[in-house]
Design an enzyme around this catalytic site. Structure first.
Site, mmCIF file in Angstrom:
data_model
loop_
_atom_site.group_PDB
_atom_site.id
_atom_site.type_symbol
_atom_site.label_atom_id
_atom_site.label_comp_id
_atom_site.label_asym_id
_atom_site.label_seq_id
_atom_site.Cartn_x
_atom_site.Cartn_y
_atom_site.Cartn_z
ATOM 1 N N ASP A 1 35.456 -99.404 32.115
ATOM 2 C CA ASP A 1 34.068 -99.555 32.509
ATOM 3 C C ASP A 1 33.526 -98.293 33.168
ATOM 4 O O ASP A 1 33.571 -98.132 34.378
ATOM 5 C CB ASP A 1 33.960 -100.752 33.449
ATOM 6 C CG ASP A 1 32.524 -101.132 33.722
ATOM 7 O OD1 ASP A 1 31.631 -100.628 33.019
ATOM 8 O OD2 ASP A 1 32.301 -101.924 34.640
ATOM 9 N N HIS B 1 29.254 -103.134 26.211
ATOM 10 C CA HIS B 1 28.168 -102.747 27.106
ATOM 11 C C HIS B 1 26.935 -103.588 26.789
ATOM 12 O O HIS B 1 26.790 -104.128 25.712
ATOM 13 C CB HIS B 1 27.880 -101.249 27.034
ATOM 14 C CG HIS B 1 27.665 -100.742 25.657
ATOM 15 N ND1 HIS B 1 28.704 -100.390 24.833
ATOM 16 C CD2 HIS B 1 26.545 -100.524 24.941
ATOM 17 C CE1 HIS B 1 28.227 -99.992 23.668
ATOM 18 N NE2 HIS B 1 26.923 -100.061 23.704
#
Length: 190
Positions: A13, A43
């Site tokens: 991330d 995402h």
């Protein structure tokens, strides 16, 4: 030709997809390419009050003049890709999305292998078959997009069957045939 590259320093991330989407909104890109990775990450993009979640399609999908490329370093879950394509059906993906013929395909075998060998608990995988598929990719034994495009079903069946050989999994021929059939059906939806 000018090229901008967005790379992460670690797996995970880092908001790479959000950065790409932001860059694409600020200047025109002829193409945005995803060269590696798979569905274990993703995402989220917010656009016109809608929320879009991406795992495979490059995040510049909302920019209609940008070609989108999924490269040969990616491993693709066809079911996830078909679902993503459906969520962007109003964005002309059929004309803009290019998938490398050398990209490998995640099969149910890969997901089952990841769970049966304990990787999901031992190293904390996502149980989506990404690791086993990459293992087959590096061993050059996996099913690729090109195999689906250009080989008869008997060859594809043998490739799928070979995926089971080095695992503790047991599948009947009819289960493997069903897997091949569902792979073809998903591929036809793309």
């Amino acid at each position: 030709m000018k090229i901008d590259v967005v790379l992460g320093a670690q797996i995970g991330d880092e908001a790479k997809g959000k950065v790409v989407d932001w860059l694409a909104s600020k200047k025109h890109y002829d193409a945005v390419c995803r060269f590696s990775g798979s569905i274990n990450a993703g995402h989220t993009i917010h656009y016109n009050g809608n929320k879009y979640v991406l795992h495979l399609i490059p995040s510049a999908v909302l920019h209609r003049n940008t070609q989108l490329v999924i490269g040969n370093g990616c491993v693709i879950d066809l079911e996830v890709l078909v679902d993503e394509m459906e969520s962007f059906k109003d964005f002309d993906l059929k004309e803009r999305l290019y998938i490398s013929e050398l990209a490998h395909v995640i099969l149910p075998i890969h997901k089952d292998e990841e769970i049966s060998n304990g990787d999901d608990k031992r190293i904390g995988t996502t149980k989506r078959g990404v690791g086993p598929c990459y293992k087959n990719k590096t061993n050059r034994t996996g099913l690729r997009i090109t195999d689906i495009l250009y080989n008869p079903s008997s060859v594809i069946f043998e490739i799928i069957k070979s995926q089971v050989k080095n695992t503790s999994l047991n599948y009947s021929n009819s289960q493997l045939l069903d897997m091949m059939k569902s792979t073809f059906e998903l591929f036809d939806k793309m």
